[in-house]
Design an enzyme around this catalytic site. Structure first.
Site, PDB file in Angstrom:
ATOM      1  CG  HIS A  85      -2.072  -0.975   1.086  1.00 26.34           C
ATOM      2  ND1 HIS A  85      -2.662  -1.203   2.260  1.00 26.34           N
ATOM      3  CD2 HIS A  85      -2.473  -2.183   0.373  1.00 26.34           C
ATOM      4  CE1 HIS A  85      -3.738  -2.087   1.872  1.00 26.34           C
ATOM      5  NE2 HIS A  85      -3.339  -2.986   0.383  1.00 26.34           N
ATOM      6  CD  GLU A  87      -2.379   4.022   2.968  1.00 27.37           C
ATOM      7  OE1 GLU A  87      -3.162   3.951   3.125  1.00 27.37           O
ATOM      8  OE2 GLU A  87      -1.954   2.744   2.350  1.00 27.37           O
ATOM      9  CB  CYS A 113      -6.533  -1.501   5.029  1.00 31.57           C
ATOM     10  SG  CYS A 113      -4.955  -1.506   5.198  1.00 31.57           S
ATOM     11  CB  CYS A 116      -2.028   1.093   6.223  1.00 32.88           C
ATOM     12  SG  CYS A 116      -1.252   0.646   4.485  1.00 32.88           S
TER      13      CYS A 116
END
Length: 158
Positions: A85, A87, A113, A116
């Site tokens: 991801h 992040e 999410c 993260c």
């Protein structure tokens, strides 16, 4: 927190960083969602990240999307994705180059999410500013419990 430009037409800091975040997302190789993240401290960009396959692996545009093939809904079964991801990539870039992000602000095109979110909490990020929501209520609960402010960028505009 205002995203309104000043009298000279300069964007606010939030608009500036979110615009950069959106540009970073354009580098994404994900077939489902293009996400960008920018970590800022003292009005300086520390790192950026977008979602895509780890270094040395084929990008999703080449290999296809297992989550799409299995019809996995957004917000579920993240372990089935070959990509990191945005992040995660922003935090890993900081770790790779020895940059402390503690006390920083993370700008994200999408709400992080729960995976993260846990990383963001342990990295010491104090605020997350998001452009779009994401179907992960547990992530929001974790941020709230830890006292990390999550601000919807659209709500800050005038």
């Amino acid at each position: 927190m205002s995203v309104k430009s000043n009298k000279k037409g300069r964007p606010s800091w939030d608009r500036y960083f979110m615009d950069i975040c959106t540009l970073v997302a354009s580098r994404s190789t994900c077939l489902r969602r293009q996400v960008g993240a920018v970590i800022v401290k003292d009005k300086r960009i520390l790192t950026t990240g977008y979602n895509g396959a780890p270094s040395g692996l084929k990008h999703c545009e080449e290999s296809g999307c297992l989550r799409e093939e299995l019809k996995v809904p957004s917000g579920e079964r993240h372990e089935l994705c070959r990509a990191l991801h945005a992040e995660m990539n922003a935090l890993l870039q900081a770790a790779h180059y020895g940059i402390s992000v503690s006390g920083g602000i993370m700008y994200c095109t999408d709400q992080p999410c729960v995976i993260c979110a846990k990383m963001i909490l342990n990295a010491g990020i104090k605020k997350v500013i998001i452009k779009s929501s994401y179907p992960d209520e547990l992530a929001r609960k974790f941020f709230q419990e830890a006292g990390v402010e999550v601000i919807n960028y659209e709500e800050t505009s005038e």
